[in-house]
Enzyme design. Sequence first.
Site, PDB file in Angstrom:
ATOM      1  N   GLU A  24       0.813  -1.217   0.000  1.00  0.00           N
ATOM      2  CA  GLU A  24       0.000   0.000   0.000  1.00  0.00           C
ATOM      3  C   GLU A  24       0.843   1.261   0.000  1.00  0.00           C
ATOM      4  O   GLU A  24       0.473   2.261  -0.591  1.00  0.00           O
ATOM      5  CB  GLU A  24      -0.925   0.025   1.221  1.00  0.00           C
ATOM      6  CG  GLU A  24      -2.044  -0.970   1.177  1.00  0.00           C
ATOM      7  CD  GLU A  24      -3.140  -0.609   0.184  1.00  0.00           C
ATOM      8  OE1 GLU A  24      -3.249   0.569  -0.208  1.00  0.00           O
ATOM      9  OE2 GLU A  24      -3.876  -1.529  -0.199  1.00  0.00           O
ATOM     10  N   CYS A  45      -7.580   6.919  -4.020  1.00  0.00           N
ATOM     11  CA  CYS A  45      -7.000   5.678  -4.531  1.00  0.00           C
ATOM     12  C   CYS A  45      -7.499   5.462  -5.962  1.00  0.00           C
ATOM     13  O   CYS A  45      -8.410   6.156  -6.419  1.00  0.00           O
ATOM     14  CB  CYS A  45      -7.365   4.506  -3.622  1.00  0.00           C
ATOM     15  SG  CYS A  45      -9.076   3.957  -3.790  1.00  0.00           S
TER      16      CYS A  45
END
Length: 143
Positions: free
Chosen positions: A19, A28
């Site tokens: 991540e 995102c």
Amino acid sequence: MCDLKQFPEKVLPRIRRAEGFSKIPYQCPAGYLTIGYGHNLEHGISAEAAEFILREDVSRVQGEVQNAFIWWTKLTEARQFVLVDMCFNLGLSGLKKFTKMLTALEAGDYETASAEMLNSRWAEQVGRRARENAAMMKSGEWI
């Protein structure tokens, strides 16, 4: 079957690596507002996480106020709180716009400092918070 005690210790480093970390929110690829190690803010945060963040924020804000005003140490704890609370709410740049209040405060004129707090758009917006802070600024005591 996985060992539940060992599972997080194996998983966390891999998720951190995949991540990456962001201290500021970002969108995102799926379009969700995300922070930290891929935490989707639409899921919210726990009360424990909110408490941790609050403590970090208050510590940061206290440092900002303390560094910005050399006369900070001459104030009572209640008056120091008022400045920290105002900075927490307005940001340091917003707090610094209270020039008459800050000038009075530095001179030890707490009555004028209190009046200047109440004579503001901020006081209209936050209501009770401003009245309580102004009372503490004037008296130097916690209420």
